[in-house]
Design an enzyme around this catalytic site. Structure first.
Site, PDB file in Angstrom:
ATOM      1  N   ARG A  27      34.839  34.721  47.280  1.00  0.00           N
ATOM      2  CA  ARG A  27      34.316  35.976  47.842  1.00  0.00           C
ATOM      3  C   ARG A  27      34.726  36.199  49.307  1.00  0.00           C
ATOM      4  O   ARG A  27      33.965  36.791  50.085  1.00  0.00           O
ATOM      5  CB  ARG A  27      32.789  36.010  47.746  1.00  0.00           C
ATOM      6  CG  ARG A  27      32.270  36.237  46.346  1.00  0.00           C
ATOM      7  CD  ARG A  27      32.724  37.577  45.812  1.00  0.00           C
ATOM      8  NE  ARG A  27      31.932  37.982  44.674  1.00  0.00           N
ATOM      9  CZ  ARG A  27      32.196  37.602  43.415  1.00  0.00           C
ATOM     10  NH1 ARG A  27      33.237  36.849  43.156  1.00  0.00           N
ATOM     11  NH2 ARG A  27      31.431  38.024  42.425  1.00  0.00           N
TER      12      ARG A  27
ATOM     13  N   GLU B  41      26.051  38.557  50.132  1.00  0.00           N
ATOM     14  CA  GLU B  41      27.450  38.724  49.763  1.00  0.00           C
ATOM     15  C   GLU B  41      27.896  40.117  50.213  1.00  0.00           C
ATOM     16  O   GLU B  41      29.058  40.351  50.524  1.00  0.00           O
ATOM     17  CB  GLU B  41      27.572  38.568  48.251  1.00  0.00           C
ATOM     18  CG  GLU B  41      28.974  38.517  47.743  1.00  0.00           C
ATOM     19  CD  GLU B  41      29.278  39.634  46.783  1.00  0.00           C
ATOM     20  OE1 GLU B  41      30.455  39.919  46.591  1.00  0.00           O
ATOM     21  OE2 GLU B  41      28.337  40.239  46.239  1.00  0.00           O
TER      22      GLU B  41
ATOM     23  N   SER C 235      26.066  41.995  43.031  1.00  0.00           N
ATOM     24  CA  SER C 235      25.404  40.786  43.552  1.00  0.00           C
ATOM     25  C   SER C 235      25.096  41.003  45.022  1.00  0.00           C
ATOM     26  O   SER C 235      26.007  41.260  45.803  1.00  0.00           O
ATOM     27  CB  SER C 235      26.327  39.571  43.448  1.00  0.00           C
ATOM     28  OG  SER C 235      26.653  39.301  42.127  1.00  0.00           O
TER      29      SER C 235
END
Ligand code: EPU
Length: 351
Positions: A167, A346, A250
């Protein structure tokens, strides 16, 4: 250039945040004009410039972004190279990610099928190295084309120069902290991405739900299209529909903890899922931690925790970004108390 421009349609959380200055870019000429714009230059020098793409991974902290939002919206898809078993396809950053994936699947090209239906635009895909269902975009990115907003010069980043990790990438650091590129006075705006896709490849089925989904449909010899369809079905079951319920997918990253800590927790919670990272660290799904801490389906006024996937925070409408921030902090505190694990967002939180 627009002033006090509403970003409501440009962030999937659906918050009615305003940008003090806003400029859409459609052609290279637009970039040249932007770099000559004095207001832009002032904001740039004051570190008040934000490059916004599909808005599916951002949360604006305040009701007004006191700076300059640049919205690159370059369009086009072209084949750059067609040799043997592979094709290199250039896709401009303003193309919608899921439409591009559908196009590659229809062309029977292997590589992006597990990344079907992810919201957002192509230009943002490398920034956080999007990933889902056992695949990460880094594995099919050949190179990334950028324009440096400091000098106006173009630069191509090879896959290696992008420094992809879970990520993250060299581009993500631009948003989160100044990062190494900014320290070198370099501020790249991504305008196109080259993908290297295979005409014959291997399908990634190992992600538990994909196999189960295929079995439930009696598919024993799946095609790329079958995988794309399965991923879309699984996503629909778990994630809120973009444009209907506000979210940014997310909200938190999965947690990476030490082996020592993992073994202690595993003794307490034998059912805790995990994925190996290396010999010393283990990845634990933050969704499981939040769920186990009792937050799944929790709602407070206009915001809450999605009832089918606790990693996703949702905005039901008419709320303020601060409500999500407050909920985030409560969840972080609760997970820390229960498991001793600090969890990080995130989503990019823009101040
Ligand atoms: N789990 C729970 N309760 C929950 C949520 C998850 O017990 O409420 C458990 C699941 O049962 C499973 C494990 O946690 O054992 C992992 O859950 P899941 O497979 O749904 O995936 P995830 O780790 O929560 C990641 C990505 C998603 C991606 C999925 C599928 C991150 C931060 N998220 O989620 O990406 O779609 O895997 O590959 O890595 C996104 O980035 O926006 C996103 C949706």
């Amino acid at each position: 250039m627009e002033k006090d421009f509403s970003l409501r349609e440009l962030n999937t959380f659906g918050f009615d945040v305003k940008a003090k200055y806003f400029q859409e870019l459609k052609t290279p000429d637009d970039v040249r004009l932007l770099l000559e714009n004095n207001i832009f230059r002032q904001c740039f020098d004051g570190d008040r410039v934000l490059i916004l793409s599909g808005g599916s991974n951002v949360l604006f902290r305040n009701d007004v972004y006191d700076g300059f939002v640049v919205y690159p919206n370059f369009k086009g898809v072209e084949t750059i190279e067609d040799t043997g078993n592979q094709k290199i396809i250039r896709c401009f950053g303003g193309e919608v990610w899921k439409d591009f994936v559908d196009f590659t699947v229809a062309e029977k090209l292997y590589g992006l099928e597990n990344l079907s239906d992810i919201p957002g635009k192509v230009g943002a895909a490398p920034v956080q190295n999007i990933g889902a269902y056992g695949a990460e975009v880094k594995d099919v990115i050949y190179q990334v084309h950028t324009i440096d907003l400091t000098s106006g010069k173009t630069k191509v980043f090879t896959n290696e120069e992008c420094k992809f990790s879970y990520r993250s990438s060299v581009f993500k650091e631009l948003k989160v902290k100044r990062g190494e590129l900014r320290e070198r006075g370099f501020y790249p705006l991504i305008f196109a991405v080259d993908f290297v896709l295979k005409k014959n490849g291997e399908l990634k089925l190992d992600y538990g739900n994909i196999r189960n989904n295929l079995i439930s449909k009696n598919i024993t010899n799946p095609t790329i299209q079958d995988i794309a369809d399965s991923v879309k079905e699984i996503r629909k079951e778990k994630l809120p529909e973009v444009g209907v319920v506000g979210s940014a997918g997310s909200f938190f990253q999965n947690a990476i903890i030490s082996m020592d800590k993992y073994l202690k927790l595993k003794a307490l919670y034998p059912e805790m899922p995990s994925y190996p990272v290396n010999g010393q660290e283990v990845k634990v799904p933050t969704g499981w931690l939040i769920d186990k801490a009792g937050w799944k389906g929790y709602r407070e006024n206009h915001v809450g925790v999605w009832d089918k996937q606790a990693l996703v925070l949702v905005h039901y409408g008419s709320g303020k970004p601060l409500e999500i921030i407050e909920l985030m902090e409560k969840i972080q505190h609760s997970v820390k108390e229960k498991f001793g694990i600090g969890i990080s967002p995130e989503v990019n939180i823009i101040c």
